[in-house]
Design a protein around this motif. Structure first.
Motif, PDB file in Angstrom:
ATOM      1  N   CYS A 256      -6.884  12.874  -9.613  1.00  0.00           N
ATOM      2  CA  CYS A 256      -6.992  11.549  -8.975  1.00  0.00           C
ATOM      3  C   CYS A 256      -8.270  10.830  -9.420  1.00  0.00           C
ATOM      4  O   CYS A 256      -8.270   9.609  -9.611  1.00  0.00           O
TER       5      CYS A 256
ATOM      6  N   LEU B   9       1.010   5.547  -0.197  1.00  0.00           N
ATOM      7  CA  LEU B   9       0.328   6.836  -0.070  1.00  0.00           C
ATOM      8  C   LEU B   9       1.272   7.904  -0.612  1.00  0.00           C
ATOM      9  O   LEU B   9       2.384   8.062  -0.116  1.00  0.00           O
TER      10      LEU B   9
ATOM     11  N   ARG C 220      -2.872   5.358  -2.977  1.00  0.00           N
ATOM     12  CA  ARG C 220      -3.768   6.448  -2.559  1.00  0.00           C
ATOM     13  C   ARG C 220      -2.963   7.749  -2.576  1.00  0.00           C
ATOM     14  O   ARG C 220      -1.742   7.737  -2.577  1.00  0.00           O
TER      15      ARG C 220
ATOM     16  N   LYS D 224       0.857  -1.189   0.000  1.00  0.00           N
ATOM     17  CA  LYS D 224       0.000   0.000   0.000  1.00  0.00           C
ATOM     18  C   LYS D 224       0.889   1.234   0.000  1.00  0.00           C
ATOM     19  O   LYS D 224       1.803   1.354   0.815  1.00  0.00           O
TER      20      LYS D 224
ATOM     21  N   PRO E 128      -7.885   6.972  -5.070  1.00  0.00           N
ATOM     22  CA  PRO E 128      -8.519   7.573  -3.889  1.00  0.00           C
ATOM     23  C   PRO E 128      -7.646   8.699  -3.340  1.00  0.00           C
ATOM     24  O   PRO E 128      -6.424   8.561  -3.274  1.00  0.00           O
TER      25      PRO E 128
END
Length: 431
Positions: A68, A16, A45, A14, A74
């Motif tokens: 985005c 960010l 994200r 994941k 997201p």
């Protein structure tokens, strides 16, 4: 640009991205987008922080949301409320990372668009502050913030000019923040008034700065390696440093050893002025029987005999009594002192009667009877080499008002009223 970064990501990673809409974060975002399609398990994200320092900041937030949405990424958009007018950029940076840390998912890593020009600016800021070799090592490509949040800067070896060339070639737009030209901010002044003119004269100046910073980093690693070996040899515990062998080293090495030891305990560097203050008022004092103390923020550094101690400030628990009603469950101790648990490895103790109130205290009220006779409280602590400021941090076991054991040190003998036994351990944490 980021192929090496992508090669090292793990399954179901994941990510960010800190997305401001500016050149660097925009290039990073567009570099990541193709890999989202190629690597199905890659979760991306974005987070945008509106600093409210520009009249266009809300339109920038909407622009980032639009980009985005176009690529089905997201995005989290948060607004800062900066109260101070002093050192705005540094205040904004701290608040920004605080908000980012609060919104990161478990095992998520933060990626930012820092590039080599940022690295060079950081070098000048470090010189302005009078930093040592550690500060002159610059920004790390991989590091942690907010204790355990991982941050990676995949573009750190790429120049701003390279990023701009790539974005123009790909016909990619980005946000231009006109506040970057306001030279009252230190970083802007360094960028616009120092680095840009120097680059015009010496085009390879930034690359040479990066080379110098890498040399500082390598030398700092080497120095710390040898400092760690010395500290390991003269320390029994992380928070206790035996300084009896300090004096065989030159003063400069003594100060480096002290600063490194402080880093082990604080997990961040203290200033050289603070280090010298500790050295001058703690290390150099010769009287072995007095307690010297210096308070720094939320800690205390104390010297006792041939040791110095790192002591976090805690609530006074000298008169605290903890009752342990359900002894099948761990008893949590205050001030991060750990737990008392019943297990098969601990001290062998008389087991209480059903009518006894099991309680933990942190103060001895009477002299202690041992196998070799009675001893005073002071003599007991001195014999076990417990410094005075730690003597009210040792859990002491009572049944009702009867002293049973000093956890980790002593079981009181001649407990004729108890027929059964059990084992108790004092542990740091529960797995």
């Amino acid at each position: 640009m980021i192929k090496d970064f992508i090669k090292n990501i793990k399954n179901n990673q994941k990510i960010l991205i800190s997305y401001s809409g500016g050149l660097d974060s925009t290039v990073l975002l567009y570099q990541l987008i193709p890999f989202i399609k190629q690597i199905p398990f890659l979760k991306l994200r974005a987070i945008h922080i509106n600093h409210q320092l520009n009249t266009q900041s809300f339109s920038w937030a909407q622009y980032c949301r639009k980009i985005c949405k176009k690529y089905s990424i997201p995005i989290i958009i948060k607004t800062l409320h900066i109260q101070t007018k002093n050192n705005i950029q540094e205040t904004a940076r701290k608040l920004r990372y605080k908000i980012i840390a609060e919104h990161m998912l478990p095992d998520e890593i933060l990626v930012t668009g820092h590039h080599s020009n940022d690295q060079c600016e950081t070098l000048f800021l470090s010189l302005k502050r009078g930093s040592g070799i550690s500060g002159l090592s610059g920004i790390l490509q991989k590091s942690f913030f907010n204790k355990n949040k991982k941050i990676i800067r995949p573009l750190l070896n790429i120049s701003k000019e390279q990023l701009e060339t790539w974005a123009i070639k790909k016909n990619i737009n980005w946000v231009e923040d006109d506040s970057n030209y306001i030279n009252k901010y230190d970083r802007n002044f360094i960028r616009n008034k120092i680095i840009i003119p120097i680059q015009k004269r010496w085009p390879y100046f930034i690359q040479n700065c990066i080379r110098s910073m890498r040399l500082c980093y390598d030398q700092n690693i080497a120095i710390n390696y040898f400092l760690d070996q010395i500290i390991h040899d003269i320390s029994l515990f992380t928070d206790t440093l035996n300084i009896s062998k300090f004096y065989i080293y030159p003063k400069a090495i003594q100060i480096l050893l002290l600063r490194r030891w402080m880093f082990f305990n604080q997990k961040h560097h203290i200033s050289y002025n603070e280090t010298k203050n500790i050295y001058n008022n703690i290390i150099t004092t010769k009287n072995q029987n007095t307690i010297n103390r210096i308070n720094i923020k939320n800690i205390s550094i104390q010297k006792y005999k041939n040791n110095i101690f790192y002591i976090p400030k805690h609530q006074n628990i000298k008169n605290r009594i903890l009752f342990w009603f359900d002894y099948y469950k761990p008893l949590k101790l205050p001030n991060h002192l750990g737990y008392i648990i019943q297990d098969q490895y601990g001290m062998l103790l008389p087991k209480p009667n059903t009518s006894d109130l099991i309680n933990i205290r942190f103060q001895l009220y009477e002299n202690i009877r041992t196998d070799i006779g009675e001893t005073t409280r002071k003599n007991f602590w001195q014999k076990n080499k417990i410094a005075p400021w730690n003597r009210n941090r040792i859990p002491i076991l009572f049944y009702n008002t009867k002293l049973i054991a000093i956890m980790g040190f002593l079981v009181i003998k001649n407990q004729h009223t108890y027929t059964n036994t059990w084992r108790l351990s004092w542990i740091d944490f529960i797995i």
